[in-house]
Structure formats: C-alpha cells, structure tokens
Write a protein that holds these residues in place. Structure first.
Motif, PDB file in Angstrom:
ATOM      1  N   ALA A 153       0.833  -1.206   0.000  1.00  0.00           N
ATOM      2  CA  ALA A 153       0.000   0.000   0.000  1.00  0.00           C
ATOM      3  C   ALA A 153       0.868   1.257   0.000  1.00  0.00           C
ATOM      4  CB  ALA A 153      -0.933  -0.008   1.217  1.00  0.00           C
ATOM      5  N   GLU A 154       1.929   1.253   0.803  1.00  0.00           N
ATOM      6  CA  GLU A 154       2.816   2.415   0.848  1.00  0.00           C
ATOM      7  C   GLU A 154       3.530   2.616  -0.487  1.00  0.00           C
ATOM      8  OE1 GLU A 154       6.026   4.491   3.882  1.00  0.00           O
ATOM      9  OE2 GLU A 154       5.636   2.338   4.031  1.00  0.00           O
ATOM     10  N   ALA A 155       3.882   1.521  -1.149  1.00  0.00           N
ATOM     11  CA  ALA A 155       4.518   1.623  -2.468  1.00  0.00           C
ATOM     12  C   ALA A 155       3.578   2.271  -3.473  1.00  0.00           C
ATOM     13  CB  ALA A 155       4.943   0.231  -2.944  1.00  0.00           C
ATOM     14  N   HIS A 156       2.286   1.965  -3.383  1.00  0.00           N
ATOM     15  CA  HIS A 156       1.303   2.607  -4.268  1.00  0.00           C
ATOM     16  C   HIS A 156       1.244   4.116  -3.987  1.00  0.00           C
ATOM     17  CE1 HIS A 156      -0.034  -1.024  -6.096  1.00  0.00           C
ATOM     18  NE2 HIS A 156      -0.629  -1.523  -5.029  1.00  0.00           N
ATOM     19  N   LEU A 157       1.320   4.502  -2.724  1.00  0.00           N
ATOM     20  CA  LEU A 157       1.300   5.933  -2.390  1.00  0.00           C
ATOM     21  C   LEU A 157       2.520   6.637  -2.965  1.00  0.00           C
ATOM     22  CD1 LEU A 157       0.021   6.197   1.298  1.00  0.00           C
ATOM     23  CD2 LEU A 157      -1.254   6.282  -0.842  1.00  0.00           C
ATOM     24  N   HIS A 198      -4.453   9.869   2.252  1.00  0.00           N
ATOM     25  CA  HIS A 198      -4.063   8.472   2.086  1.00  0.00           C
ATOM     26  C   HIS A 198      -3.051   8.056   3.150  1.00  0.00           C
ATOM     27  CE1 HIS A 198      -5.230   8.019  -2.441  1.00  0.00           C
ATOM     28  NE2 HIS A 198      -6.257   7.896  -1.634  1.00  0.00           N
ATOM     29  N   ARG A 199      -2.062   8.915   3.397  1.00  0.00           N
ATOM     30  CA  ARG A 199      -1.015   8.561   4.355  1.00  0.00           C
ATOM     31  C   ARG A 199      -1.552   8.525   5.788  1.00  0.00           C
ATOM     32  NH1 ARG A 199       3.742   7.914   1.850  1.00  0.00           N
ATOM     33  NH2 ARG A 199       3.883   8.822  -0.248  1.00  0.00           N
ATOM     34  N   ALA A 200      -2.533   9.351   6.083  1.00  0.00           N
ATOM     35  CA  ALA A 200      -3.164   9.290   7.401  1.00  0.00           C
ATOM     36  C   ALA A 200      -3.914   7.969   7.573  1.00  0.00           C
ATOM     37  CB  ALA A 200      -4.108  10.470   7.585  1.00  0.00           C
ATOM     38  N   ILE A 201      -4.604   7.545   6.516  1.00  0.00           N
ATOM     39  CA  ILE A 201      -5.303   6.246   6.554  1.00  0.00           C
ATOM     40  C   ILE A 201      -4.294   5.119   6.740  1.00  0.00           C
ATOM     41  CG2 ILE A 201      -6.643   4.595   5.187  1.00  0.00           C
ATOM     42  CD1 ILE A 201      -7.974   7.068   3.833  1.00  0.00           C
ATOM     43  N   LEU A 202      -3.213   5.173   5.982  1.00  0.00           N
ATOM     44  CA  LEU A 202      -2.198   4.124   6.076  1.00  0.00           C
ATOM     45  C   LEU A 202      -1.580   4.085   7.469  1.00  0.00           C
ATOM     46  CD1 LEU A 202      -0.500   1.916   4.755  1.00  0.00           C
ATOM     47  CD2 LEU A 202       1.084   3.700   3.978  1.00  0.00           C
ATOM     48  N   GLN A 203      -1.313   5.246   8.053  1.00  0.00           N
ATOM     49  CA  GLN A 203      -0.726   5.278   9.397  1.00  0.00           C
ATOM     50  C   GLN A 203      -1.662   4.627  10.412  1.00  0.00           C
ATOM     51  OE1 GLN A 203       0.422   9.164  10.786  1.00  0.00           O
ATOM     52  NE2 GLN A 203       1.069   8.434  12.785  1.00  0.00           N
ATOM     53  N   ALA A 204      -2.958   4.907  10.300  1.00  0.00           N
ATOM     54  CA  ALA A 204      -3.919   4.276  11.204  1.00  0.00           C
ATOM     55  C   ALA A 204      -3.894   2.756  11.043  1.00  0.00           C
ATOM     56  CB  ALA A 204      -5.321   4.814  10.941  1.00  0.00           C
ATOM     57  N   GLN A 240      -1.294   0.995   9.982  1.00  0.00           N
ATOM     58  CA  GLN A 240      -0.009   0.530  10.527  1.00  0.00           C
ATOM     59  C   GLN A 240      -0.045   0.427  12.039  1.00  0.00           C
ATOM     60  OE1 GLN A 240       2.303   3.648   8.718  1.00  0.00           O
ATOM     61  NE2 GLN A 240       3.065   2.338   7.065  1.00  0.00           N
ATOM     62  N   GLU A 241      -0.803   1.323  12.662  1.00  0.00           N
ATOM     63  CA  GLU A 241      -0.920   1.319  14.123  1.00  0.00           C
ATOM     64  C   GLU A 241      -2.009   0.377  14.617  1.00  0.00           C
ATOM     65  OE1 GLU A 241      -1.474   5.428  15.069  1.00  0.00           O
ATOM     66  OE2 GLU A 241       0.579   5.987  14.522  1.00  0.00           O
ATOM     67  N   GLY A 242      -2.689  -0.280  13.685  1.00  0.00           N
ATOM     68  CA  GLY A 242      -3.723  -1.241  14.059  1.00  0.00           C
ATOM     69  C   GLY A 242      -4.990  -0.613  14.588  1.00  0.00           C
ATOM     70  N   ASP A 243      -5.206   0.650  14.283  1.00  0.00           N
ATOM     71  CA  ASP A 243      -6.390   1.374  14.779  1.00  0.00           C
ATOM     72  C   ASP A 243      -7.499   1.311  13.721  1.00  0.00           C
ATOM     73  OD1 ASP A 243      -8.262   3.143  15.808  1.00  0.00           O
ATOM     74  OD2 ASP A 243      -6.745   4.539  16.557  1.00  0.00           O
ATOM     75  N   ALA A 244      -8.324   0.278  13.808  1.00  0.00           N
ATOM     76  CA  ALA A 244      -9.359   0.051  12.806  1.00  0.00           C
ATOM     77  C   ALA A 244     -10.428   1.128  12.826  1.00  0.00           C
ATOM     78  CB  ALA A 244      -9.997  -1.325  13.022  1.00  0.00           C
ATOM     79  N   VAL A 245     -10.768   1.627  14.015  1.00  0.00           N
ATOM     80  CA  VAL A 245     -11.810   2.646  14.130  1.00  0.00           C
ATOM     81  C   VAL A 245     -11.350   3.937  13.469  1.00  0.00           C
ATOM     82  CG1 VAL A 245     -13.143   4.057  15.730  1.00  0.00           C
ATOM     83  CG2 VAL A 245     -12.800   1.628  16.204  1.00  0.00           C
ATOM     84  N   ARG A 246     -10.107   4.344  13.745  1.00  0.00           N
ATOM     85  CA  ARG A 246      -9.603   5.579  13.143  1.00  0.00           C
ATOM     86  C   ARG A 246      -9.454   5.429  11.636  1.00  0.00           C
ATOM     87  NH1 ARG A 246      -4.256   7.963  12.914  1.00  0.00           N
ATOM     88  NH2 ARG A 246      -3.467   6.261  14.214  1.00  0.00           N
ATOM     89  N   ALA A 247      -9.004   4.260  11.199  1.00  0.00           N
ATOM     90  CA  ALA A 247      -8.872   4.019   9.758  1.00  0.00           C
ATOM     91  C   ALA A 247     -10.222   4.133   9.069  1.00  0.00           C
ATOM     92  CB  ALA A 247      -8.260   2.642   9.501  1.00  0.00           C
ATOM     93  N   ALA A 248     -11.268   3.604   9.708  1.00  0.00           N
ATOM     94  CA  ALA A 248     -12.618   3.678   9.132  1.00  0.00           C
ATOM     95  C   ALA A 248     -13.110   5.112   9.087  1.00  0.00           C
ATOM     96  CB  ALA A 248     -13.573   2.815   9.946  1.00  0.00           C
ATOM     97  N   THR A 249     -12.873   5.860  10.170  1.00  0.00           N
ATOM     98  CA  THR A 249     -13.304   7.258  10.214  1.00  0.00           C
ATOM     99  C   THR A 249     -12.599   8.082   9.158  1.00  0.00           C
ATOM    100  OG1 THR A 249     -13.775   7.122  12.587  1.00  0.00           O
ATOM    101  CG2 THR A 249     -13.439   9.317  11.660  1.00  0.00           C
ATOM    102  N   LEU A 250     -11.285   7.915   9.037  1.00  0.00           N
ATOM    103  CA  LEU A 250     -10.514   8.670   8.046  1.00  0.00           C
ATOM    104  C   LEU A 250     -10.909   8.300   6.624  1.00  0.00           C
ATOM    105  CD1 LEU A 250      -6.981   8.507   9.710  1.00  0.00           C
ATOM    106  CD2 LEU A 250      -8.445  10.531   9.475  1.00  0.00           C
ATOM    107  N   THR A 251     -11.220   7.023   6.399  1.00  0.00           N
ATOM    108  CA  THR A 251     -11.638   6.591   5.066  1.00  0.00           C
ATOM    109  C   THR A 251     -12.953   7.238   4.675  1.00  0.00           C
ATOM    110  OG1 THR A 251     -10.471   4.467   5.240  1.00  0.00           O
ATOM    111  CG2 THR A 251     -12.288   4.594   3.665  1.00  0.00           C
TER     112      THR A 251
END
Length: 221
Positions: free
Chosen positions: A114-118, A182-188, A190-201
């Motif tokens: 995913a990071e390579a795509h970014l 995108h990078r904020a989503i990826l960081q969430a 990477q940190e295993g924070d599914a709730v934050r990843a969903a919110t940011l998405t």
C-alpha cells in the motif's frame, strides 16, 4: 473514436474484448460523457459484426457506463450531481466497514505494498494513471477484509466516477490533499487502529464528494 482496436474477427470472445476496450476508454475519460457509441463504427474498428458490439454495449449499460436513448442509440452515460452524491455516500459507508474489517488482518506485506502505491502516486505525472494507482492503494488495504461482495460493489461504483475523480485531482491541491489523506489512513492501519482508519476513510470519500460536487456545479458540461 478513441480506444485501442484489434482484429478479432475470428475470436470467440469478441464481445468481451470490445466490452473491455470500451469500458477502459470510458473510465479513463477517452470517451466523454454523451459520446455516441455507433455500432457500425465500432464493428468496423474491431473488424467484426455488430452482434458482439451489441452484447458489449448491453454489458456496459448494465454497469451504468452507457445509456440507450431514443433516436440517439447508445451514448456514454452522464453522471448527475444526485447520482454522484449517492455513489459517494454508499462508498463512505461500505469502505469504512471494509477497512474496519481489514485492519486486524493486515500483514507487513500488505502495508508495504500500500505504501509503495502511495509513493508511485506521488511520483506519477501521468493523469491517466492516477485513478488506477488510487484504486490499487485502496484495493490493497481492502484485499484482506474478507468482504469480497462489498469490495465488488465498491469497484463497480468506482467505475462510474473514476473519470470525474481524475479531473478533480488535476485541481490545484487535489494531489497533495489526497496524498495526505491516504497517508493518514495508512498510518492508522499501521498502528492497528481500525476505528480511526474507518473514520478517516469515510472522511476522505466524503471530502472527495464535496470537491466533485463543487466541480460539477462550476462546470456542468
């Protein structure tokens, strides 16, 4: 007409090849909204009969990429603001659920890909590739969600709006804003924070919706 034509007169999969060529041309914006799809011209370009052309156009109509109008025949579908808003709202709900399910299953390999795509997205200077790279990034994160039907609906929805999103990215801050989100989503992830990843998405998708609505209002053609 702008699409890559090949001689498929003796090929049994003529309809599929025509369908894929036209679909690619529509999604990438080479065939503009309202462009007539004249069966005789397409059949001539592909050196085949009208039958596989009709079949290909019928499949495109089922996907919402083509509409058949009285007296005009098949034309590339135009996206209204109401249609666009509905698609984005649906995506925001589905993709939030998808990434929430995916985060606990993500491996180091998935995150690295995913990071390579970014990185590729940020380096790319070809607008025709932006939509594909953007989709590859999200698809990589979603690939381990275990929700293949959700992902299939998202992919079909993206087909409807991809050409509009590409135009939106050309706007002044479109690329940098998208990269930051995108990078904020990826960081969430990477940190295993599914709730934050969903919110940011969801915020990422609804933000794109607002930008596209503004664009369509200022340039309704």
């Amino acid at each position: 007409m702008k699409f890559q034509a090949v001689d498929i007169s003796k090929t049994e999969t003529a309809a599929t090849i025509i369908f894929r060529a036209l679909r690619k041309a529509i999604i990438e914006g080479e065939l503009k909204d309202g462009t007539p799809l004249r069966q005789d011209d397409i059949a001539k370009a592909f050196k085949t009969s009208r039958y596989p052309v009709r079949e290909a156009i019928a499949r495109l109509e089922q996907q919402g990429l083509v509409t058949v109008q009285r007296y005009k025949g098949a034309v590339v579908a135009t996206l209204s603001m109401q249609d666009a808003a509905e698609i984005f709202d649906l995506r925001a709900k589905l993709e939030a659920d998808i990434i929430r399910a995916a985060v606990p299953q993500m491996t180091a390999e998935v995150l690295q890909t995913a990071e390579a795509h970014l990185d590729a997205f940020l380096r790319c200077r070809d607008p025709m590739r932006w939509g594909r790279i953007n989709r590859d990034f999200h698809a990589t994160l979603y690939s381990v969600s275990g929700l293949p039907y959700h992902v299939e609906i998202v992919e079909a929805s993206m087909d409807r709006i991809d050409r509009y999103l590409r135009a939106q990215l050309v706007m002044s801050d479109g690329m940098s804003r998208t990269d930051q989100e995108h990078r904020a989503i990826l960081q969430a992830c990477q940190e295993g924070d599914a709730v934050r990843a969903a919110t940011l998405t969801a915020q990422h998708i609804l933000g794109a919706k607002a930008s596209l609505e503004q664009q369509l209002r200022s340039d309704p053609a």
